[in-house]
Design an enzyme around this catalytic site. Structure first.
Site, PDB file in Angstrom:
ATOM      1  N   CYS A   1     -52.894 -37.564 -88.196  1.00 12.42           N
ATOM      2  CA  CYS A   1     -54.312 -37.331 -87.933  1.00 12.42           C
ATOM      3  C   CYS A   1     -55.036 -38.652 -88.238  1.00 12.42           C
ATOM      4  CB  CYS A   1     -54.810 -36.203 -88.841  1.00 12.42           C
ATOM      5  SG  CYS A   1     -56.603 -35.987 -88.764  1.00 12.42           S
TER       6      CYS A   1
ATOM      7  N   CYS B   1     -62.139 -37.379 -83.727  1.00 11.21           N
ATOM      8  CA  CYS B   1     -60.684 -37.404 -83.736  1.00 11.21           C
ATOM      9  C   CYS B   1     -60.271 -38.853 -83.525  1.00 11.21           C
ATOM     10  CB  CYS B   1     -60.149 -36.515 -82.613  1.00 11.21           C
ATOM     11  SG  CYS B   1     -58.399 -36.738 -82.314  1.00 11.21           S
TER      12      CYS B   1
HETATM   13  N1  LIG Z   1     -58.590 -31.205 -86.524  1.00  7.30           N
HETATM   14  C1  LIG Z   1     -59.650 -32.141 -86.676  1.00  7.30           C
HETATM   15  C2  LIG Z   1     -60.005 -32.867 -85.417  1.00  7.30           C
HETATM   16  C3  LIG Z   1     -58.892 -33.714 -84.889  1.00  7.30           C
HETATM   17  C4  LIG Z   1     -58.575 -34.920 -85.778  1.00  7.30           C
HETATM   18  C5  LIG Z   1     -57.543 -35.801 -85.177  1.00  7.30           C
HETATM   19  N2  LIG Z   1     -56.262 -35.320 -84.945  1.00  7.30           N
HETATM   20  C6  LIG Z   1     -57.591 -37.250 -85.605  1.00  7.30           C
HETATM   21  O1  LIG Z   1     -56.709 -37.996 -85.161  1.00  7.30           O
HETATM   22  O2  LIG Z   1     -58.521 -37.660 -86.297  1.00  7.30           O
HETATM   23  C7  LIG Z   1     -60.931 -31.404 -87.164  1.00  7.30           C
HETATM   24  O3  LIG Z   1     -61.121 -30.221 -86.826  1.00  7.30           O
HETATM   25  O4  LIG Z   1     -61.727 -32.036 -87.874  1.00  7.30           O
END
Ligand SMILES: N[C@@H](CCC[C@H](N)C(=O)O)C(=O)O
Length: 326
Positions: A228, A77
């Site tokens: 993200c 993340c």
């Molecule tokens: N939901 C993602 C993990 C989290 C990613 C995040 N918010 C970021 O900033 O990269 C997954 O399940 O791969």
């Protein structure tokens, strides 16, 4: 049991950070999952997109694990790593560190402010792979670069990559961004399905001008988030691959929670990405948790505000004003 936490965010992708390294909370993966499910609930509890667990490491300054709000663990993340990086650096009184993540040991470092008064960190996003087996994406081919996926969309072309968590990206027009397309296909690939058995983070990318893009992501294990970090990194790489942006150059990536800066490094067929952006602390608190009780959280106290949000709002206003031009 009393647990200390910090509420933090990167581009308003928000997390609860729990440091297990000095305190013996005796958490196992079932309890970490249960904490994520209970505490991330925005209706009935503290609310967040995920929980960042900081743990001791034998190979780096700290180990970092991320659980999505649905209780699943992700391999990486990016926005969370900036927050974890800041936490670890400030705790150790250093300006840079290496953090052990599920698939790689990654460099984090304090960075010149991305916007006046905003604590800013740079984190390494790596390893990057385009092999579909690494996502996994079940298609009879090794990679998917700007191609259609039969049965998913008649009009969009996709690129799939893992950084190392899985991402499906597509470059869209303003009309496609404003439509229901992203929701429809994201729901499809994140419910039990044959293409993406583990789900996938789905990003719609809009090219704004040279050196500047907008990315919106429907995250696996969460749903739409304000931003993200790994998706913005993956999306920047895709725009460089398509000659829309340049390798090694800083690219501004706007999102619904603000903006970050990414730079993609290419050595032969190996890519690494720098993700630079805010690591904002909102409040710290002590919580009383009881795993035998519904909702787990029984009391929250000693809340202390970091007063960093007012300045962050100025960055958001700046980002909104810039975006209104497109
Ligand atoms: N939901 C993602 C993990 C989290 C990613 C995040 N918010 C970021 O900033 O990269 C997954 O399940 O791969």
């Amino acid at each position: 049991m009393l647990i200390d936490l910090i509420k933090c965010h990167g581009s308003n992708n928000d997390f609860l950070l729990i440091d297990e390294s000095d305190r013996n909370y005796q958490l196992d993966d079932f309890k970490r999952r249960d904490l994520a499910l209970a505490l991330c609930d925005r209706e009935n509890s503290l609310g967040a997109d995920g929980i960042l667990f900081i743990r001791p490491s034998k190979v780096a300054e700290a180990q970092y694990r991320i659980f999505n709000s649905d209780g699943t663990e992700a391999s990486m993340c990016g926005n969370g790593l900036r927050c974890a990086g800041r936490y670890v650096c400030e705790k150790l009184g250093v300006e840079e560190a290496v953090i052990e993540t599920l698939k790689a040991n990654l460099k984090v470092r304090k960075h010149e402010e991305i916007f006046s008064g905003i604590p800013t960190y740079q984190v390494e996003i790596s390893p990057v792979t385009f092999h579909l087996k690494d996502l996994p994406l079940n298609l009879e081919q090794d990679t998917l670069l700007q191609e259609k996926i039969p049965g998913l969309s008649d009009e969009l072309t996709f690129t799939a990559l893992a950084v190392p968590n899985p991402h499906l990206t597509t470059i869209v027009s303003k009309e496609q961004l404003d439509s229901n397309l992203q929701t429809e296909l994201s729901v499809k690939v994140n419910q039990p399905n044959d293409l993406f058995p583990d789900g996938v983070n789905v990003s719609f990318i809009r090219l704004l001008e040279k050196g500047s893009i907008f990315v919106r992501t429907y995250e696996r294990g969460v749903g739409y988030t304000n931003a993200c970090g790994t998706a913005m990194s993956a999306s920047t790489l895709v725009t460089c691959l398509m000659n829309e942006n340049e390798w090694e150059q800083p690219i501004d990536v706007y999102n619904n929670g603000g903006m970050v800066r990414c730079a993609v490094h290419k050595k032969g067929d190996t890519f690494t990405i720098d993700l630079i952006g805010n690591a904002t602390f909102v409040y710290s608190a002590k919580m009383d948790v009881d795993f035998t009780v519904d909702g787990i959280l029984t009391e929250i106290f000693e809340q202390e505000n970091f007063h960093e949000d007012a300045q962050y709002e100025k960055l958001q206003e700046h980002a909104k004003k810039y975006l209104s031009r497109f």
